[in-house]
Scaffold this active site. Structure first.
Site, PDB file in Angstrom:
ATOM      1  N   GLU A   1       0.888  -1.179   0.000  1.00 45.08           N
ATOM      2  CA  GLU A   1       0.000   0.000   0.000  1.00 45.08           C
ATOM      3  C   GLU A   1       0.917   1.217   0.000  1.00 45.08           C
ATOM      4  OE1 GLU A   1      -3.152  -0.225  -0.327  1.00 45.08           O
ATOM      5  OE2 GLU A   1      -3.687  -2.234   0.344  1.00 45.08           O
TER       6      GLU A   1
ATOM      7  N   CYS B   1      -2.431   9.209   2.612  1.00 45.64           N
ATOM      8  CA  CYS B   1      -2.088   8.601   1.321  1.00 45.64           C
ATOM      9  C   CYS B   1      -3.115   8.919   0.238  1.00 45.64           C
ATOM     10  CB  CYS B   1      -1.917   7.098   1.467  1.00 45.64           C
ATOM     11  SG  CYS B   1      -3.344   6.280   2.188  1.00 45.64           S
TER      12      CYS B   1
HETATM   13  P1  NDP Z   1       8.624   4.368   4.580  1.00 45.21           P
HETATM   14  O1  NDP Z   1       8.633   3.559   3.343  1.00 45.21           O
HETATM   15  O2  NDP Z   1       9.760   5.243   4.859  1.00 45.21           O
HETATM   16  O3  NDP Z   1       8.469   3.437   5.863  1.00 45.21           O
HETATM   17  C1  NDP Z   1       7.379   2.542   6.012  1.00 45.21           C
HETATM   18  C2  NDP Z   1       7.760   1.465   7.016  1.00 45.21           C
HETATM   19  O4  NDP Z   1       8.763   0.613   6.456  1.00 45.21           O
HETATM   20  C3  NDP Z   1       8.344   2.012   8.312  1.00 45.21           C
HETATM   21  O5  NDP Z   1       7.917   1.222   9.395  1.00 45.21           O
HETATM   22  C4  NDP Z   1       9.831   1.833   8.059  1.00 45.21           C
HETATM   23  O6  NDP Z   1      10.569   1.791   9.240  1.00 45.21           O
HETATM   24  C5  NDP Z   1       9.830   0.491   7.366  1.00 45.21           C
HETATM   25  N1  NDP Z   1      11.046   0.161   6.623  1.00 45.21           N
HETATM   26  C6  NDP Z   1      12.051   0.970   6.218  1.00 45.21           C
HETATM   27  N2  NDP Z   1      12.974   0.277   5.514  1.00 45.21           N
HETATM   28  C7  NDP Z   1      12.544  -1.002   5.461  1.00 45.21           C
HETATM   29  C8  NDP Z   1      13.034  -2.200   4.856  1.00 45.21           C
HETATM   30  N3  NDP Z   1      14.165  -2.223   4.157  1.00 45.21           N
HETATM   31  N4  NDP Z   1      12.317  -3.337   4.975  1.00 45.21           N
HETATM   32  C9  NDP Z   1      11.152  -3.334   5.661  1.00 45.21           C
HETATM   33  N5  NDP Z   1      10.630  -2.234   6.253  1.00 45.21           N
HETATM   34  C10 NDP Z   1      11.312  -1.080   6.155  1.00 45.21           C
HETATM   35  O7  NDP Z   1       7.266   5.192   4.525  1.00 45.21           O
HETATM   36  P2  NDP Z   1       6.764   6.320   5.527  1.00 45.21           P
HETATM   37  O8  NDP Z   1       6.714   5.777   6.929  1.00 45.21           O
HETATM   38  O9  NDP Z   1       7.521   7.560   5.265  1.00 45.21           O
HETATM   39  O10 NDP Z   1       5.228   6.500   5.085  1.00 45.21           O
HETATM   40  C11 NDP Z   1       4.800   7.463   4.176  1.00 45.21           C
HETATM   41  C12 NDP Z   1       4.395   6.811   2.882  1.00 45.21           C
HETATM   42  O11 NDP Z   1       3.399   5.857   3.142  1.00 45.21           O
HETATM   43  C13 NDP Z   1       3.779   7.786   1.899  1.00 45.21           C
HETATM   44  O12 NDP Z   1       4.294   7.554   0.618  1.00 45.21           O
HETATM   45  C14 NDP Z   1       2.304   7.431   1.933  1.00 45.21           C
HETATM   46  O13 NDP Z   1       1.595   7.745   0.753  1.00 45.21           O
HETATM   47  C15 NDP Z   1       2.358   5.962   2.189  1.00 45.21           C
HETATM   48  N6  NDP Z   1       1.098   5.495   2.731  1.00 45.21           N
HETATM   49  C16 NDP Z   1       0.297   4.723   1.927  1.00 45.21           C
HETATM   50  C17 NDP Z   1      -0.947   4.309   2.370  1.00 45.21           C
HETATM   51  C18 NDP Z   1      -1.834   3.475   1.507  1.00 45.21           C
HETATM   52  O14 NDP Z   1      -2.811   2.949   2.008  1.00 45.21           O
HETATM   53  N7  NDP Z   1      -1.552   3.322   0.220  1.00 45.21           N
HETATM   54  C19 NDP Z   1      -1.445   4.700   3.708  1.00 45.21           C
HETATM   55  C20 NDP Z   1      -0.510   5.487   4.459  1.00 45.21           C
HETATM   56  C21 NDP Z   1       0.704   5.874   3.977  1.00 45.21           C
HETATM   57  P3  NDP Z   1      11.199   3.153   9.821  1.00 45.21           P
HETATM   58  O15 NDP Z   1      10.129   4.185   9.879  1.00 45.21           O
HETATM   59  O16 NDP Z   1      11.609   2.730  11.161  1.00 45.21           O
HETATM   60  O17 NDP Z   1      12.306   3.543   8.882  1.00 45.21           O
END
Ligand code: NDP
Length: 500
Positions: free
Chosen positions: A231, A265
């Site tokens: 997502e 999002c």
């Molecule tokens: P990120 O991709 O930076 O992080 C998402 C999660 O992935 C965090 O828990 C992060 O940990 C973790 N993560 C980071 N690196 C890895 C890895 N290599 N393997 C597995 N997990 C990892 O996204 P954001 O948190 O910045 O979220 C914002 C984004 O999410 C926006 O683009 C938004 O549009 C999208 N979004 C989409 C939604 C949907 O339903 N389509 C709903 C809500 C948001 P950590 O934070 O600790 O680095």
């Protein structure tokens, strides 16, 4: 490993330090989940549902749970309670009720030709589902995304964002008290490496976050051939036709552009409005924005709904917004209102920003902004709007506005998006009966609906004799297998002529 330092974005205050898991801790959590899952999966659906509903009520009734959510995210109480908590209760109701039971029940399918047989489609839990959540909705996109896999009988390990893990930790504590068995729902706090360690062990991954991390997660899933739901981000357009109810459309643009400080999002990321009504639309939106109340939301007054726009949960989004605004201005965009940080407020606040005269080549019209910045572009007509809307590499959501509902609906069908609202915004997230997911670079798979539950099951098809017709099966079984007979082939030829 250095602990995570969690601060309140609305005040800057340090809230708590939380341990950061390493690969060994991730491994241990998955092993615990694996040990706990069979008993959870073997519980009757109704029993699992009762426990999950008890947990949902505990979240609703806990005196300080929402304070935790508000203080680590900086969002107003209305968004914490009226959106995140409300949604979690509504989703739990749906997935633990009749719809969930039906979606997971065995399904019998009767073949037409081999009418002596029936196929029983059985849905088993996949095992251990790893849910990885973003920081923008610490409950709605974190624990709430665990409800469907848990209802389907999986054990879940949740890795919240390193910026907002406190809400998930509170859920885990309340889950134990609500009777969720040990190991069935666990929260692993940590950074990206903890997420990566978990994805290397999961039986299925449900990821919400950015496209760049999503690609890494998809690669990890491909390596082990485990299913993955992604997502990801969006660039959702709002198409406003000349015959739209303009005050309503402007009001919706402002809500969907600035709710959760633009960190949503499926928010309206760009407005495409027919040129003949563009000035009026911009004036109406600017008037709406002037009424917005932006401030830290007081924790101690649960009845207060006196803040509309909260803080920026994730600091880098502010610089990202500023870059998009500067690029827009350099390319001829006009900042109608906002455009800067609110230095008069404590913490991290950014003024709701409306940009007029936007053009398709501006960054703010092409890349996800994910901040309280709303560009408005004039378009010649509906076809031009559709062309620009669909040129995006993303396809998450969108809305179409016209008082001619049939015309709007027809246009909505032609939008490249996973879900679209006609004369509304954001409601596609709250109608939990219907699937919601992205296309193109916005992801794959779903949340919500029957689809959003069944994907957490592996399917086993069991072919059985139809009751009372076992004799026919025995006869045909002999006829159709070794030794091959001429009369059997004649029978199959007859079938091929007769039915196809
Ligand atoms: P990120 O991709 O930076 O992080 C998402 C999660 O992935 C965090 O828990 C992060 O940990 C973790 N993560 C980071 N690196 C890895 C890895 N290599 N393997 C597995 N997990 C990892 O996204 P954001 O948190 O910045 O979220 C914002 C984004 O999410 C926006 O683009 C938004 O549009 C999208 N979004 C989409 C939604 C949907 O339903 N389509 C709903 C809500 C948001 P950590 O934070 O600790 O680095």
């Amino acid at each position: 490993m250095e602990p995570l330092r969690i601060t309140n974005p609305a005040t800057g205050e340090l809230l708590q330090e939380v341990p950061a898991a390493d690969a060994a801790a991730a491994n241990a959590a998955v092993e615990r989940a694996r040990a706990a899952q069979p008993a959870w999966g073997a519980l009757p659906f109704g029993e699992r549902g009762r426990i999950l509903r008890r947990l949902a009520r505990a979240l609703r009734d806990d005196a300080t749970f929402l304070d935790t959510l508000m203080s680590e995210s900086g969002k107003p109480r209305y968004e914490a309670e009226g959106m995140e908590l409300f949604y979690t209760l509504e989703l739990t109701r749906f997935y633990t009720g009749r719809a969930g039971r039906r979606a997971l029940a065995d399904e019998l399918r009767g073949p037409m030709v081999f009418a002596n047989k029936r196929a029983r489609v059985v849905r088993h839990p996949r095992g251990v589902v790893v849910v990885i959540g973003p920081w923008n909705w610490p409950l709605l996109n974190n624990y709430a995304d665990c409800v469907a896999p848990l209802a389907a009988g999986n054990a879940v390990v949740l890795k919240p964002s390193e910026h907002t893990p406190l809400t998930s930790l509170r859920v885990a504590a309340l889950a134990r008290a609500a009777g969720v068995p040990d190991g069935v729902f666990q929260v692993v706090t940590g950074r990206g490496d903890a997420g990566a360690a978990l994805t290397a062990l999961a039986d299925m991954i449900f990821f919400t976050g950015s496209a760049s991390t999503g690609k890494q997660v998809a690669k990890a899933a491909a390596e082990r051939l485990v299913p993955v739901v992604l997502e990801l981000g969006g660039k959702s357009p709002m198409i406003v036709l000349a015959d739209a109810d303009l005050p309503r459309a402007a009001h919706a643009a402002v809500w969907s552009g600035f709710a959760n400080s633009g960190q949503v999002c499926i928010r309206t990321e760009r407005v495409l409005v027919e040129a003949s009504v563009a000035d009026r639309f911009i004036n109406l939106a600017a008037t709406e924005i002037a009424r917005l109340r932006q401030a830290p939301s007081p924790l101690a007054s649960p009845d207060a709904a006196d803040v509309d726009v909260g803080a920026m949960t994730f600091a880098p989004q502010i610089e990202h917004a500023e870059r998009h605004i500067a690029d827009a201005v350099a390319r001829g965009g006009r900042v109608v209102t906002g455009g800067k940080r609110r230095n008069d407020l404590p913490g991290r606040f950014f003024a709701p920003t409306l940009i007029a005269d936007a053009t398709p080549e501006m960054d703010v019209m092409r890349e996800e902004t994910f901040a309280p910045v709303l560009p408005v572009m004039r378009v010649a007509d509906a076809e031009a709007a559709l062309r620009i809307a669909n040129a995006s590499p993303m396809g998450l959501s969108g809305s179409v506005w016209s008082q001619d509902a049939r015309r709007a609906s027809a246009l909505a069908r032609r939008l490249d998006a996973g879900s679209v609202c006609v004369n509304d915004v954001l409601m596609n997230y709250f109608i939990v009966e219907a699937p919601l997911g992205g296309i193109k670079a916005s992801g794959m798979g779903f949340r919500h609906g029957t689809e959003g539950l069944r994907q957490f099951c592996r399917i086993e098809t069991i072919v059985e004799d139809r009751p009372l017709l076992g004799w026919l099966s025995r006869l045909l079984g002999r006829e159709l297998a070794f030794p091959y007979r001429r009369r059997s082939l004649r029978l199959l030829r007859w079938v091929m002529k007769r039915f196809y």
